[in-house]
Design an enzyme around this catalytic site. Sequence first.
Site, PDB file in Angstrom:
ATOM      1  N   LYS A 194       2.094   2.160  -5.024  1.00  0.00           N
ATOM      2  CA  LYS A 194       2.796   1.637  -6.207  1.00  0.00           C
ATOM      3  C   LYS A 194       1.957   1.802  -7.464  1.00  0.00           C
ATOM      4  CE  LYS A 194       3.305  -2.476  -4.417  1.00  0.00           C
ATOM      5  NZ  LYS A 194       2.831  -2.234  -3.058  1.00  0.00           N
ATOM      6  N   ASP A 232       0.823  -1.222   0.000  1.00  0.00           N
ATOM      7  CA  ASP A 232       0.000   0.000   0.000  1.00  0.00           C
ATOM      8  C   ASP A 232       0.856   1.270   0.000  1.00  0.00           C
ATOM      9  OD1 ASP A 232      -2.267  -1.677   0.241  1.00  0.00           O
ATOM     10  OD2 ASP A 232      -1.931  -1.780   2.401  1.00  0.00           O
ATOM     11  N   HIS A 276      -4.214  -2.257  -6.426  1.00  0.00           N
ATOM     12  CA  HIS A 276      -3.481  -1.093  -6.934  1.00  0.00           C
ATOM     13  C   HIS A 276      -4.470  -0.031  -7.393  1.00  0.00           C
ATOM     14  CE1 HIS A 276       0.338  -3.678  -7.708  1.00  0.00           C
ATOM     15  NE2 HIS A 276       0.165  -3.363  -6.454  1.00  0.00           N
ATOM     16  N   GLN A 286       2.150  -6.131  -2.975  1.00  0.00           N
ATOM     17  CA  GLN A 286       2.479  -6.140  -1.543  1.00  0.00           C
ATOM     18  C   GLN A 286       3.763  -5.311  -1.327  1.00  0.00           C
ATOM     19  OE1 GLN A 286       1.597  -9.643  -2.820  1.00  0.00           O
ATOM     20  NE2 GLN A 286      -0.415  -8.807  -2.498  1.00  0.00           N
TER      21      GLN A 286
HETATM   22  P1  IMP Z   1      -2.519 -12.796   2.341  1.00  0.00           P
HETATM   23  O1  IMP Z   1      -1.561 -12.310   1.310  1.00  0.00           O
HETATM   24  O2  IMP Z   1      -3.944 -12.578   2.004  1.00  0.00           O
HETATM   25  O3  IMP Z   1      -2.210 -14.204   2.784  1.00  0.00           O
HETATM   26  O4  IMP Z   1      -2.276 -11.905   3.667  1.00  0.00           O
HETATM   27  C1  IMP Z   1      -1.056 -11.957   4.423  1.00  0.00           C
HETATM   28  C2  IMP Z   1      -0.732 -10.578   4.990  1.00  0.00           C
HETATM   29  O5  IMP Z   1      -0.372  -9.705   3.935  1.00  0.00           O
HETATM   30  C3  IMP Z   1      -1.889  -9.897   5.720  1.00  0.00           C
HETATM   31  O6  IMP Z   1      -1.366  -9.129   6.778  1.00  0.00           O
HETATM   32  C4  IMP Z   1      -2.478  -8.980   4.662  1.00  0.00           C
HETATM   33  O7  IMP Z   1      -3.165  -7.891   5.220  1.00  0.00           O
HETATM   34  C5  IMP Z   1      -1.215  -8.554   3.941  1.00  0.00           C
HETATM   35  N1  IMP Z   1      -1.422  -8.170   2.536  1.00  0.00           N
HETATM   36  C6  IMP Z   1      -1.658  -8.987   1.496  1.00  0.00           C
HETATM   37  N2  IMP Z   1      -1.771  -8.280   0.363  1.00  0.00           N
HETATM   38  C7  IMP Z   1      -1.579  -7.004   0.697  1.00  0.00           C
HETATM   39  C8  IMP Z   1      -1.539  -5.786  -0.061  1.00  0.00           C
HETATM   40  O8  IMP Z   1      -1.686  -5.756  -1.274  1.00  0.00           O
HETATM   41  N3  IMP Z   1      -1.318  -4.648   0.649  1.00  0.00           N
HETATM   42  C9  IMP Z   1      -1.123  -4.658   1.994  1.00  0.00           C
HETATM   43  N4  IMP Z   1      -1.136  -5.758   2.729  1.00  0.00           N
HETATM   44  C10 IMP Z   1      -1.376  -6.928   2.092  1.00  0.00           C
END
Ligand code: IMP
Length: 424
Positions: free
Chosen positions: A16, A13, A41, A224
């Site tokens: 990007k 976040d 995004h 991410q």
């Molecule tokens: P997952 O990727 O859904 O398994 O989540 C794992 C961790 O990554 C959690 O804390 C989510 O909130 C965080 N996360 C996953 N994708 C994003 C993103 O695009 N931006 C911010 N945090 C993310």
Amino acid sequence: MSNTVIVGAQWGDEGKGKIIDILSKDADYVVRYQGGNNAGHTVVVAGEEIILHLIPSGILHKNKICVIGNGVVIDPQALLDEIEYLRCRGIKVKNNLRISRNAHIIFPYHKILDKLREEKFRKTKIGTTGRGIGPCYTDKFARCGIRIADILNKKVFKEKLQCNMREKNEVFRRVYKHKTFSFRATYDQYLKFAKKIEPFVCDCAYLLNDALKAKKDILFEGAQGTHLDIDHGTYPFVTSSNATAGGACVGSGLGPAKIDKVIGVIKAYTTRVGEGPFPTEFSAQLLKQIRNRGKEFGATTGRPRRCGWFDAVIGRHAVIVNGIETIAVTKLDVLDMMPKIKICVGYKYKGKVFRHFPADIEILWKAKPIYEEWPGWMEDITRTKYFSKLPKNARKYLERLAQLLETRIEIISVGSERNQTIFI
Ligand code: IMP
């Protein structure tokens, strides 16, 4: 423009989407290399907010080839919905979208497992987006995952899905006391998806290497952020892929020597969604102020983001593990009305000072940040076009960030629109 990787230098976040959108203008190919529709995004074009989860932001520009690489995990329903979402906005999605044959697929049981695991292990909950990302990557590395290539071959798909569902249904029944999945319904549904996805399928590594031979420029779009990276992040509070720059090669099939540049995107303060340590996290009052000014709500789940001061320890770690050459500092304008701004330059735990990112999760949870305090600029910078026209205190703040990160600032974002960007 050369072959460039854009990575998030914090916990995702970082903004990007906007930077990738601007830089895609000069690229021929825009490639997503990891993650899935857990990403969000946001790009603002002529006042309209467009949120992309899977398809590279390059899709918003004409004549770009957008590639979903082998390192991405794909929820076919989410992909088809996103194609439809874009088409409804007049954006063409045809042969400008290519999807790797080797990308793994998210199934309904992955999404349910994601949620059930979070509920079962409440104490060590990750706060996932619930999109099935972790369970899908788990299958990939357990070598039982199902790829795009597999669903395009009915026989192979049938065998693999049957085998997977036998095991998964056993887990649902015995471990989670949850209802099981019907093989037939899932098989039929995914065969229909396969038909719709087939026209986009490509051999990603060949496509990109041929593009290089033809002297095309490739932009890699990281999702991410560095500290959500499975190897380099705040493990276990991370996502399940390599969000760092190295992931661009593995997740697309391009050799490391072909990458010319890595740009890190970093917010002028810090945010994080989900669970996990966050040493510079604000207390309630400041949190409310910055969250509202910065519209800090997740683009995928709508969850309010946790916010805190700029953390140079994690920033420096990101510079090192990604080989970041220059940075784009985003959302500087959110700090416009702060009389004083803090920067974390180290952590203190049990009398010991840490300047490097500690791997010990206990230190990360309990460490006290060591802060420097800088005067704010207390004026609106959202229309500023040049670095030299920024208020003196804003320039000093940025110069200090660059010094601490031992890198150069190339881009500064002072608003969500494309034209609210300063290039140095
Ligand atoms: P997952 O990727 O859904 O398994 O989540 C794992 C961790 O990554 C959690 O804390 C989510 O909130 C965080 N996360 C996953 N994708 C994003 C993103 O695009 N931006 C911010 N945090 C993310």
